[in-house]
Motif scaffolding. Structure first.
Motif, PDB file in Angstrom:
ATOM      1  N   ASP A   1     -27.090  22.322  -2.634  1.00 31.78           N
ATOM      2  CA  ASP A   1     -28.410  22.007  -2.083  1.00 31.78           C
ATOM      3  C   ASP A   1     -28.369  22.125  -0.558  1.00 31.78           C
ATOM      4  O   ASP A   1     -27.763  21.299   0.124  1.00 31.78           O
ATOM      5  N   LEU A   2     -29.018  23.166  -0.035  1.00 30.71           N
ATOM      6  CA  LEU A   2     -29.037  23.389   1.412  1.00 30.71           C
ATOM      7  C   LEU A   2     -29.787  22.279   2.143  1.00 30.71           C
ATOM      8  O   LEU A   2     -29.472  21.947   3.282  1.00 30.71           O
TER       9      LEU A   2
ATOM     10  N   SER B   1     -36.657  23.554  -4.664  1.00 28.28           N
ATOM     11  CA  SER B   1     -36.962  24.985  -4.691  1.00 28.28           C
ATOM     12  C   SER B   1     -35.683  25.808  -4.731  1.00 28.28           C
ATOM     13  O   SER B   1     -34.643  25.391  -4.212  1.00 28.28           O
ATOM     14  N   HIS B   2     -35.771  27.006  -5.331  1.00 30.96           N
ATOM     15  CA  HIS B   2     -34.639  27.925  -5.325  1.00 30.96           C
ATOM     16  C   HIS B   2     -34.436  28.467  -3.905  1.00 30.96           C
ATOM     17  O   HIS B   2     -35.396  28.702  -3.168  1.00 30.96           O
TER      18      HIS B   2
ATOM     19  N   ASP C   1     -41.717  32.018   1.467  1.00 32.30           N
ATOM     20  CA  ASP C   1     -41.430  30.692   2.006  1.00 32.30           C
ATOM     21  C   ASP C   1     -40.717  29.823   0.977  1.00 32.30           C
ATOM     22  O   ASP C   1     -40.906  29.971  -0.228  1.00 32.30           O
ATOM     23  N   ILE C   2     -39.911  28.886   1.472  1.00 29.53           N
ATOM     24  CA  ILE C   2     -39.269  27.871   0.636  1.00 29.53           C
ATOM     25  C   ILE C   2     -39.870  26.535   1.014  1.00 29.53           C
ATOM     26  O   ILE C   2     -39.808  26.111   2.174  1.00 29.53           O
ATOM     27  N   SER C   3     -40.468  25.875   0.057  1.00 28.71           N
ATOM     28  CA  SER C   3     -41.083  24.581   0.342  1.00 28.71           C
ATOM     29  C   SER C   3     -40.035  23.487   0.429  1.00 28.71           C
ATOM     30  O   SER C   3     -40.030  22.682   1.342  1.00 28.71           O
ATOM     31  N   GLY C   4     -39.135  23.442  -0.561  1.00 27.77           N
ATOM     32  CA  GLY C   4     -38.040  22.484  -0.502  1.00 27.77           C
ATOM     33  C   GLY C   4     -38.443  21.038  -0.586  1.00 27.77           C
ATOM     34  O   GLY C   4     -37.746  20.168  -0.089  1.00 27.77           O
ATOM     35  N   HIS C   5     -39.600  20.758  -1.182  1.00 25.57           N
ATOM     36  CA  HIS C   5     -40.033  19.367  -1.284  1.00 25.57           C
ATOM     37  C   HIS C   5     -39.020  18.539  -2.057  1.00 25.57           C
ATOM     38  O   HIS C   5     -38.434  18.991  -3.033  1.00 25.57           O
ATOM     39  N   GLY C   6     -38.867  17.296  -1.634  1.00 19.23           N
ATOM     40  CA  GLY C   6     -37.999  16.385  -2.351  1.00 19.23           C
ATOM     41  C   GLY C   6     -38.754  15.691  -3.465  1.00 19.23           C
ATOM     42  O   GLY C   6     -39.929  15.942  -3.701  1.00 19.23           O
ATOM     43  N   ASP C   7     -38.053  14.804  -4.146  1.00 18.81           N
ATOM     44  CA  ASP C   7     -38.674  14.109  -5.271  1.00 18.81           C
ATOM     45  C   ASP C   7     -38.695  12.589  -5.051  1.00 18.81           C
ATOM     46  O   ASP C   7     -38.650  11.811  -5.983  1.00 18.81           O
TER      47      ASP C   7
ATOM     48  N   GLY D   1     -16.295  31.696 -16.669  1.00 22.48           N
ATOM     49  CA  GLY D   1     -16.030  31.246 -15.320  1.00 22.48           C
ATOM     50  C   GLY D   1     -16.846  30.031 -14.949  1.00 22.48           C
ATOM     51  O   GLY D   1     -17.423  29.356 -15.806  1.00 22.48           O
ATOM     52  N   ILE D   2     -16.905  29.745 -13.651  1.00 23.12           N
ATOM     53  CA  ILE D   2     -17.663  28.629 -13.118  1.00 23.12           C
ATOM     54  C   ILE D   2     -18.893  29.196 -12.408  1.00 23.12           C
ATOM     55  O   ILE D   2     -18.764  29.911 -11.415  1.00 23.12           O
ATOM     56  N   GLN D   3     -20.055  28.890 -12.932  1.00 28.01           N
ATOM     57  CA  GLN D   3     -21.295  29.416 -12.359  1.00 28.01           C
ATOM     58  C   GLN D   3     -21.844  28.462 -11.303  1.00 28.01           C
ATOM     59  O   GLN D   3     -21.761  27.243 -11.445  1.00 28.01           O
ATOM     60  N   PHE D   4     -22.415  29.037 -10.234  1.00 24.02           N
ATOM     61  CA  PHE D   4     -23.032  28.276  -9.161  1.00 24.02           C
ATOM     62  C   PHE D   4     -24.508  28.654  -9.038  1.00 24.02           C
ATOM     63  O   PHE D   4     -24.927  29.730  -9.459  1.00 24.02           O
ATOM     64  N   SER D   5     -25.282  27.766  -8.449  1.00 19.86           N
ATOM     65  CA  SER D   5     -26.654  28.076  -8.064  1.00 19.86           C
ATOM     66  C   SER D   5     -26.919  27.417  -6.726  1.00 19.86           C
ATOM     67  O   SER D   5     -26.171  26.530  -6.285  1.00 19.86           O
ATOM     68  N   ALA D   6     -27.999  27.846  -6.055  1.00 10.07           N
ATOM     69  CA  ALA D   6     -28.329  27.293  -4.742  1.00 10.07           C
ATOM     70  C   ALA D   6     -29.799  26.943  -4.691  1.00 10.07           C
ATOM     71  O   ALA D   6     -30.657  27.725  -5.094  1.00 10.07           O
TER      72      ALA D   6
END
Length: 308
Positions: free
Chosen positions: A251-252, A51-52, A58-64, A41-46
């Motif tokens: 990507d949220l 950060s996952h 907590d989610i840090s979500g730092h950019g690059d 199938g087609i796998q997704f991730s978020a």
């Protein structure tokens, strides 16, 4: 012994695919994928930036983003860190385009839980920690796919109009989830993404993003909506897409680019003019024009292809 047993099964299935019926068949491909631990199938991730997307902690979500001398930290909607509350969305209409521009429409079978009538629910929250959804999760669109490289993957974020106005209380799974239904439009939330700030200075400020068809009216049991708000996601990565080695990443952080909740909460419920100020800032991230509910002039940025 287990490795030898697994190798023997893989060898047997591989031989069967090549010789049992004289051609490669979808059921055999599915069996081989199962044996090798790679579901067909087609796998997704978020993720949220780097950060996952997870419910616990907590989610840090730092950019690059980088400058010449220092690392520039990019916050999520102006705050850091955040806590995820909900992340679920419906997808449908999957197509794969090969290198010769031949289009294959994927058959999405009914699974009794996550898929029905060509629609799949992808669920990245588990009801734990700060999340308020359900315990079950799903990151896979189950379908038979070949182990080959395609030029393009195409799918729709949303539920087809033919299913969008059914009664969720008697609908088959995954169309029976009250948290993804909209009573005021007798329709569904195609996309639900919610989080709260855990930044000490802005504690509790929330971001709530719900996308679904708008301007819906009913006459004699027939619904019409002025704004479809279904976006067709077309991914054509450099080097192509192989569903056996690559997956789709959401990507949220990119979804809420344009929002800053440091000064107060923001929400978009796709409710027409009353939601325009907030929705119009984030709809282009999905490739949508909020005023029309159709494809906009800006390409979507929230979905991409990454290695598994």
């Amino acid at each position: 012994m287990k490795l030898l047993y697994k190798s023997a099964i893989i060898a047997l299935l591989t031989a069967c695919i090549a010789n049992c019926d004289g051609q490669s068949s979808s059921p055999n491909l599915a069996l081989l994928a199962l044996a090798t631990g790679n579901p067909s199938g087609i796998q997704f991730s978020a993720v949220v930036g780097d950060s996952h997307a997870t419910c616990e902690g907590d989610i840090s979500g730092h950019g690059d983003s980088h400058s010449s001398s220092v690392v520039t930290i990019q916050h999520v909607a102006g705050v850091m860190p955040i806590k995820l509350k909900d992340l679920r969305f419906y997808v449908s209409g999957f197509e794969l385009v090969d290198q010769d521009d031949n289009v294959t429409t994927l058959d999405i079978p009914n699974t009794g839980v996550w898929q029905y009538s060509g629609v799949t629910l992808l669920d990245f929250e588990n009801g734990k920690g700060s999340c308020s959804g359900t315990a079950e999760t799903n990151n896979l669109v189950q379908t038979s796919v070949e182990n080959k490289t395609y030029k393009t993957l195409r799918f729709t974020l949303g539920i087809p109009e033919s299913l969008n106005h059914i009664d969720y209380s008697v609908a088959p799974s995954p169309l029976n989830i009250s948290g993804l239904a909209w009573g005021w439009t007798m329709g569904y939330r195609f996309f639900v993404g919610e989080f709260i700030s855990n930044d000490a200075a802005t504690l509790g400020n929330a971001a709530v993003l719900h996308i679904g068809s708008a301007g819906c009216t009913e006459s004699s049991g027939v619904y019409t909506c002025t704004n479809s708000n279904r976006t067709v996601i077309e991914l054509t990565p450099t080097g192509g897409f192989n569903p056996f080695t690559q997956k789709v990443q959401f990507d949220l952080k990119k979804a809420v680019t344009g929002w800053d909740i440091s000064a107060g909460s923001k929400s978009c419920h796709s409710m027409g003019a009353m939601d325009s100020a907030n929705c119009s800032l984030v709809y282009p991230n999905f490739g949508l024009d909020y005023s029309t509910g159709n494809a906009g002039s800006t390409a979507q940025t929230v979905f991409g292809i990454v290695s598994k």
